[in-house]
Design a protein around this motif. Structure first.
Motif, PDB file in Angstrom:
ATOM      1  N   PHE A 264       0.802  -1.034  -0.033  1.00 55.56           N
ATOM      2  CA  PHE A 264      -0.056   0.025   0.175  1.00 55.56           C
ATOM      3  C   PHE A 264       0.887   1.259  -0.019  1.00 55.56           C
ATOM      4  CE2 PHE A 264      -2.306  -3.402   1.652  1.00 55.56           C
ATOM      5  CZ  PHE A 264      -3.637  -3.218   1.131  1.00 55.56           C
ATOM      6  N   ARG A 265       0.269   2.393  -0.737  1.00 48.12           N
ATOM      7  CA  ARG A 265       1.130   3.556  -0.899  1.00 48.12           C
ATOM      8  C   ARG A 265       0.184   4.616  -0.135  1.00 48.12           C
ATOM      9  NH1 ARG A 265       1.681   3.699  -6.139  1.00 48.12           N
ATOM     10  NH2 ARG A 265       3.445   2.310  -6.114  1.00 48.12           N
ATOM     11  N   VAL A 266       1.003   5.316   0.686  1.00 47.86           N
ATOM     12  CA  VAL A 266       0.374   6.466   1.364  1.00 47.86           C
ATOM     13  C   VAL A 266       0.910   7.835   1.029  1.00 47.86           C
ATOM     14  CG1 VAL A 266      -0.388   7.765   3.595  1.00 47.86           C
ATOM     15  CG2 VAL A 266      -0.079   5.111   3.217  1.00 47.86           C
ATOM     16  N   VAL A 267       0.254   8.517   0.356  1.00 52.76           N
ATOM     17  CA  VAL A 267       0.958   9.672  -0.265  1.00 52.76           C
ATOM     18  C   VAL A 267       0.330  11.257   0.448  1.00 52.76           C
ATOM     19  CG1 VAL A 267       1.020  11.395  -2.491  1.00 52.76           C
ATOM     20  CG2 VAL A 267       1.023   8.883  -2.591  1.00 52.76           C
ATOM     21  N   LEU A 268       1.084  12.020   1.142  1.00 51.67           N
ATOM     22  CA  LEU A 268       0.909  13.124   1.988  1.00 51.67           C
ATOM     23  C   LEU A 268       1.328  14.339   1.494  1.00 51.67           C
ATOM     24  CD1 LEU A 268       1.742  10.815   5.043  1.00 51.67           C
ATOM     25  CD2 LEU A 268      -0.691  11.574   4.294  1.00 51.67           C
ATOM     26  N   GLU A 269       1.107  15.449   2.225  1.00 52.71           N
ATOM     27  CA  GLU A 269       1.353  16.875   1.791  1.00 52.71           C
ATOM     28  C   GLU A 269       2.929  17.088   2.161  1.00 52.71           C
ATOM     29  OE1 GLU A 269      -1.163  19.453   3.464  1.00 52.71           O
ATOM     30  OE2 GLU A 269      -2.706  19.036   2.439  1.00 52.71           O
ATOM     31  N   ASP A 270       3.563  16.665   3.329  1.00 47.96           N
ATOM     32  CA  ASP A 270       4.874  16.987   3.687  1.00 47.96           C
ATOM     33  C   ASP A 270       5.738  16.106   4.628  1.00 47.96           C
ATOM     34  OD1 ASP A 270       3.999  17.312   6.315  1.00 47.96           O
ATOM     35  OD2 ASP A 270       3.372  19.550   5.960  1.00 47.96           O
ATOM     36  N   ASP A 271       6.986  16.259   4.785  1.00 45.93           N
ATOM     37  CA  ASP A 271       7.801  15.236   5.467  1.00 45.93           C
ATOM     38  C   ASP A 271       7.067  15.053   6.714  1.00 45.93           C
ATOM     39  OD1 ASP A 271       9.212  15.409   3.314  1.00 45.93           O
ATOM     40  OD2 ASP A 271      10.949  15.984   4.507  1.00 45.93           O
ATOM     41  N   GLU A 272       6.785  15.874   7.597  1.00 44.31           N
ATOM     42  CA  GLU A 272       6.259  15.929   8.976  1.00 44.31           C
ATOM     43  C   GLU A 272       4.908  14.991   8.840  1.00 44.31           C
ATOM     44  OE1 GLU A 272       4.178  18.821  12.587  1.00 44.31           O
ATOM     45  OE2 GLU A 272       4.944  19.737  10.504  1.00 44.31           O
ATOM     46  N   GLU A 315      -6.811  -8.107   9.511  1.00 43.28           N
ATOM     47  CA  GLU A 315      -7.352  -9.147   8.758  1.00 43.28           C
ATOM     48  C   GLU A 315      -6.525 -10.319   8.553  1.00 43.28           C
ATOM     49  OE1 GLU A 315      -9.190  -8.688   5.147  1.00 43.28           O
ATOM     50  OE2 GLU A 315     -10.233  -6.809   5.529  1.00 43.28           O
ATOM     51  N   ARG A 316      -5.373 -10.330   9.580  1.00 42.24           N
ATOM     52  CA  ARG A 316      -4.382 -11.357   9.682  1.00 42.24           C
ATOM     53  C   ARG A 316      -3.500 -11.844   8.671  1.00 42.24           C
ATOM     54  NH1 ARG A 316      -8.190 -16.300  12.696  1.00 42.24           N
ATOM     55  NH2 ARG A 316      -8.529 -14.965  14.683  1.00 42.24           N
ATOM     56  N   VAL A 317      -3.340 -10.511   7.888  1.00 44.72           N
ATOM     57  CA  VAL A 317      -2.273 -10.602   6.827  1.00 44.72           C
ATOM     58  C   VAL A 317      -1.118  -9.625   7.181  1.00 44.72           C
ATOM     59  CG1 VAL A 317      -3.936 -11.265   5.047  1.00 44.72           C
ATOM     60  CG2 VAL A 317      -3.561  -9.057   5.412  1.00 44.72           C
ATOM     61  N   ARG A 318      -0.053  -9.767   6.523  1.00 49.72           N
ATOM     62  CA  ARG A 318       1.068  -8.709   6.830  1.00 49.72           C
ATOM     63  C   ARG A 318       0.988  -8.166   5.462  1.00 49.72           C
ATOM     64  NH1 ARG A 318       6.946 -10.999   8.122  1.00 49.72           N
ATOM     65  NH2 ARG A 318       7.132 -11.449   5.824  1.00 49.72           N
ATOM     66  N   ILE A 319       1.258  -6.684   5.705  1.00 53.98           N
ATOM     67  CA  ILE A 319       1.183  -5.901   4.449  1.00 53.98           C
ATOM     68  C   ILE A 319       2.204  -4.991   4.594  1.00 53.98           C
ATOM     69  CG2 ILE A 319      -1.308  -5.863   4.290  1.00 53.98           C
ATOM     70  CD1 ILE A 319      -1.547  -3.201   5.478  1.00 53.98           C
ATOM     71  N   GLU A 320       2.778  -4.571   3.536  1.00 55.73           N
ATOM     72  CA  GLU A 320       3.865  -3.617   3.356  1.00 55.73           C
ATOM     73  C   GLU A 320       3.290  -2.145   3.178  1.00 55.73           C
ATOM     74  OE1 GLU A 320       7.003  -4.414   0.646  1.00 55.73           O
ATOM     75  OE2 GLU A 320       7.637  -6.093   1.828  1.00 55.73           O
ATOM     76  N   ILE A 321       3.742  -1.114   3.666  1.00 53.03           N
ATOM     77  CA  ILE A 321       3.397   0.260   3.278  1.00 53.03           C
ATOM     78  C   ILE A 321       4.503   1.095   3.037  1.00 53.03           C
ATOM     79  CG2 ILE A 321       1.708   2.225   4.472  1.00 53.03           C
ATOM     80  CD1 ILE A 321       0.614   0.142   6.552  1.00 53.03           C
ATOM     81  N   GLN A 322       4.242   2.011   2.121  1.00 50.73           N
ATOM     82  CA  GLN A 322       5.041   3.060   1.745  1.00 50.73           C
ATOM     83  C   GLN A 322       4.485   4.251   1.894  1.00 50.73           C
ATOM     84  OE1 GLN A 322       6.074   2.314  -2.493  1.00 50.73           O
ATOM     85  NE2 GLN A 322       6.852   0.485  -1.997  1.00 50.73           N
ATOM     86  N   ILE A 323       5.399   5.225   2.719  1.00 49.14           N
ATOM     87  CA  ILE A 323       4.767   6.434   2.965  1.00 49.14           C
ATOM     88  C   ILE A 323       5.589   7.539   2.462  1.00 49.14           C
ATOM     89  CG2 ILE A 323       3.979   8.172   4.848  1.00 49.14           C
ATOM     90  CD1 ILE A 323       3.989   5.714   6.412  1.00 49.14           C
ATOM     91  N   ARG A 324       5.055   8.715   1.519  1.00 46.19           N
ATOM     92  CA  ARG A 324       5.936   9.551   1.096  1.00 46.19           C
ATOM     93  C   ARG A 324       4.847  10.723   0.588  1.00 46.19           C
ATOM     94  NH1 ARG A 324       6.139   5.852  -4.440  1.00 46.19           N
ATOM     95  NH2 ARG A 324       7.533   4.588  -3.097  1.00 46.19           N
ATOM     96  N   THR A 325       5.687  11.720   0.068  1.00 46.39           N
ATOM     97  CA  THR A 325       5.106  12.795  -0.377  1.00 46.39           C
ATOM     98  C   THR A 325       4.615  12.921  -1.772  1.00 46.39           C
ATOM     99  OG1 THR A 325       6.991  14.054  -0.862  1.00 46.39           O
ATOM    100  CG2 THR A 325       6.193  14.591   1.438  1.00 46.39           C
ATOM    101  N   ALA A 326       3.983  13.726  -2.276  1.00 52.53           N
ATOM    102  CA  ALA A 326       3.564  13.827  -3.836  1.00 52.53           C
ATOM    103  C   ALA A 326       4.729  14.044  -4.561  1.00 52.53           C
ATOM    104  CB  ALA A 326       2.527  14.803  -3.820  1.00 52.53           C
ATOM    105  N   MET A 328       7.844  13.226  -3.716  1.00 52.57           N
ATOM    106  CA  MET A 328       8.589  11.905  -3.492  1.00 52.57           C
ATOM    107  C   MET A 328       8.037  10.947  -4.593  1.00 52.57           C
ATOM    108  SD  MET A 328       9.147  11.530   0.397  1.00 52.57           S
ATOM    109  CE  MET A 328       9.864  12.780   1.488  1.00 52.57           C
ATOM    110  N   HIS A 329       6.647  10.845  -4.524  1.00 54.40           N
ATOM    111  CA  HIS A 329       6.157   9.773  -5.276  1.00 54.40           C
ATOM    112  C   HIS A 329       6.364  10.102  -6.938  1.00 54.40           C
ATOM    113  CE1 HIS A 329       3.369   7.003  -6.855  1.00 54.40           C
ATOM    114  NE2 HIS A 329       2.525   7.721  -7.099  1.00 54.40           N
ATOM    115  N   ALA A 330       6.271  11.272  -7.365  1.00 62.56           N
ATOM    116  CA  ALA A 330       6.727  11.451  -8.615  1.00 62.56           C
ATOM    117  C   ALA A 330       8.132  11.022  -9.076  1.00 62.56           C
ATOM    118  CB  ALA A 330       6.497  12.995  -9.043  1.00 62.56           C
TER     119      ALA A 330
END
Length: 704
Positions: A264-272, A315-326, A328-330
């Protein structure tokens, strides 16, 4: 296929100042040049460069790059010439087209040689302007999309393997993960079709059994962050088949045992907000230990920035998550293509100069063969990295398994060459010690040090291995020339008359070698015999002189390095002071034996060369057979005597034991025969030691 106006409109939509006339001329020129050529799927060949250009418009690249994409196959596959391209489109586009153009197939070369020479030209062009790489990657991506239409399976597999080994890692190295992922998936489907189909079926079954689990988890993450006032874009997907297969093979597990197949990828506004979101996610679901990586504070070598973590979802599954700004995503999706800076004169370069490209270009200068170039280049592009620090806090990225030698060469080639030791986290360690993530490494150097051939056994990076090989190769060549001159002087001394001033030049001409150094090297390597050299220097002299006693050909080894110009035979382990004989082996270093060695019986006497150690010769290893009494402290007595005599123990083996005595085979480092005799005398004088003798030379193994 894109129409002419569609392609131009795409470019103008993101760059209204683009040279519309340039694009139109390139389109028309390429269509006319390719004419009626067809691709393997029956489409007009012209469709390929247009599709490549279309891929690059998705990256918002400049007009020169798009024109290059349209023209990139015209020189190789049509009658168009580089001069025509330069005249019609200018020197910048002509230079880019030349950099992308693949070399014509040379049937006399092997596949690896063709691949290596293609890669060599490509990397050199890429180092001048990275747009060459972007066009080439788009070219390869479109070729992989149409790979299935090539009828020959061997050709499809060759292209897929080259894509997996070279082009996908190149895309990863400049941060173009979308290109990398698609190329890996398409190559994997061709190289491992059964594994690919099996994983795709399992993923489909997983979707059917769990419903829309990805959407549910994405919605849950978005809701959790929204409740804390954090607006986030959340996307989820199953991992790509090649990524799943690689994890299965690395961990030696089945698909059912692989728990983290969703990312899963979480895209946010800034580093904080990135760090706030990380805390919330870890507070809601248990974190998987060892799976958190902070690439925001310590970016990857290609500039990639993101937070990575893995959690055990409800849900009893292991998931990977990436967290970054817009932003960083580009950059994560399109790498250097996501942030271009226009320079004066129209040249476009990435904001940050890629250090790894410089390393690859340096490797080009060090590789002596096609196989070496491919080996070192693949090493330099491997994906698994660790982070280590210099004492001043500079971050150095290395592949997993790297050692202090690799670290030193990553900092600077001169530092690597002069490495004598290393400290990891303040503690002195052997140079072969693997560096761990986060280690602080201090390199100890000496101007008198030189790269050691033994480093090749543990150096992990292409840059380090290429530098070591280059030095060893140069040293071997220099010492072979020096040894050959000594053999040459001995040959000249046997001639029936004094040589004239032009005799050497005439001999070089008759023997068809390039110069005197190459002549000396071939003499030392045994490629040219004494008789051949005599005849070239003074025709008719070989028969007149006949076979010479070996004493007339005695050669000093002073100033030569063991293991380079000559090797000390392991069957008899000669040390300075022993009477020695060399055996000249074709295209190999001279092998040195003691005169009593039974191996000499198998070598033709005409290949023997009397050798002399010379003043100041380095020591060697001696093998001893030591019988000690079976009493407490006896082994300590033996070790104490060896230490007191300055003899370093290289190996110690218990070969026989009984009730009263133990027999040891001991390998020690000694300066010369006199040093060895003192050691034996000291051992024999001790009451705890029943006997001490130098082991006899070992006879050659008989073939079964």
């Amino acid at each position: 296929m894109l129409r002419q106006y569609e392609l131009v409109d795409r470019v103008l939509s993101y760059d209204p100042t683009a040279d519309e006339a340039l694009l139109n001329r390139a389109y028309v020129f390429s269509m006319a040049a390719h004419g009626s050529q067809k691709r393997a799927n029956g489409d007009p060949y012209f469709s390929h460069p247009i599709e490549v250009a279309g891929i690059l418009t998705d990256l918002n690249l400049d007009d020169e790059t798009i024109a290059t994409a349209i023209l990139h196959d015209t020189i190789e596959d049509t009658l168009a010439t580089p001069e025509q391209v330069e005249k019609s489109f200018g020197p910048a586009v002509a230079r880019l087209v030349d950099g992308v153009t693949k070399l014509s197939k040379i049937e006399a070369q092997s596949e690896s040689q063709r691949a290596a020479e293609n890669l060599r030209k490509f990397l050199l062009a890429m180092s001048d302007d990275i747009r060459v790489l972007l066009v080439k990657l788009a070219d390869r991506l479109h070729n992989m999309r149409t790979l299935k239409y090539i009828p020959a399976e061997a050709k499809r597999r060759r292209i897929a393997r080259e894509t997996m080994d070279i082009y996908a890692p190149l895309a990863e190295r400049i941060g173009m993960y979308e290109f990398m992922t698609e190329m890996q998936t398409l190559a994997f489907r061709e190289l491992e079709p059964e594994a690919y189909d099996s994983i795709v079926r399992r993923l489909d079954q997983l979707k059917e059994g769990g419903g829309d689990r990805v959407a549910r988890i994405s919605s849950g993450i978005r809701l959790l962050l929204g409740q804390k006032g954090i607006k986030a874009e959340v996307e989820g997907r199953e991992k790509h088949p090649y990524s799943i297969w690689r994890k299965m093979t690395e961990r030696h597990i089945s698909f059912e045992q692989l728990s983290d197949v969703m990312a899963f990828r979480v895209v946010l506004e800034d580093d904080e907000q990135c760090y706030r979101a990380l805390g919330l996610l870890h507070g809601r679901w248990p974190m998987v230990p060892g799976r958190f990586k902070d690439y925001i504070s310590t970016p990857k070598r290609n500039g990639y920035r993101s937070l990575h973590t893995a959690v055990i979802h409800s849900e009893r599954v292991r998931i990977e998550i990436q967290i970054r700004t817009a932003k960083m995503h580009a950059e994560a999706e399109y790498g250097v293509a996501a942030h271009w800076a226009y320079k004066q004169g129209g040249t476009i370069q990435p904001d940050v100069k890629s250090r790894w490209i410089r390393d690859l270009v340096e490797i080009l200068d060090h590789a002596s063969s096609a196989e070496e170039l491919l080996e070192h280049t693949r090493m330099a592009m491997y994906q698994d990295r660790i982070f280590a620090f210099t004492p001043k806090g500079e971050l150095i990225q290395l592949p997993k398994g790297a050692t202090p030698v690799d670290f030193a060469y990553a900092v600077h080639t001169d530092l690597g060459d002069q490495t004598v030791g290393a400290k990891i986290n303040g503690r002195v360690v052997p140079l072969r010690t693997p560096i761990k993530n986060g280690d602080q490494v201090q390199i100890l150097r000496s101007a008198a040090q030189e790269p050691q051939a033994a480093w090749m056994s543990f150096a992990a990076t292409g840059k380090a291995r290429a530098s070591i090989r280059r030095f060893v190769r140069q040293k071997e060549q220099a010492e072979m020339v020096a040894l050959g001159r000594r053999f040459y002087d001995a040959i000249v001394a046997r001639l029936p008359a004094q040589l004239g001033p032009n005799a050497l030049d005439e001999a070089i001409r008759r023997l068809k070698v390039t110069d005197a150094d190459r002549l000396m090297e071939q003499i030392a390597r045994g490629i040219l015999t004494d008789e051949q050299v005599m005849e070239a220097l003074m025709p008719g002299s070989a028969k007149q002189v006949g076979a010479a006693p070996r004493a007339a050909r005695a050669v000093s080894m002073k100033g030569l390095t063991p293991g380079v110009a000559f090797t000390l035979a392991q069957c008899c382990t000669p040390v300075p002071g022993d009477r020695i004989v060399g055996v000249r082996l074709t295209d190999r270093p001279v092998e040195v034996h003691v005169i009593e060695c039974p191996v000499l019986q198998a070598a033709p006497e005409e290949d023997w060369v009397d050798l002399a150690w010379g003043d100041g010769s380095e020591g060697g290893t001696a093998r001893l057979n030591v019988i000690v009494r079976n009493e407490p402290g006896s082994l300590g007595v033996m070790a104490g005597i060896l230490g007191a005599q300055g003899a370093n123990i290289v190996n110690l083996t218990l070969s026989q034991r009984d009730q009263s005595f133990h027999t040891f085979h001991v390998v020690i480092e000694v300066h010369d025969v006199a040093h060895l005799m003192r050691i034996l005398a000291g051992l024999r004088a001790a009451d705890a030691i029943a006997s001490a003798e130098r082991m006899e030379p070992q006879p050659p193994l008989l073939a079964a």
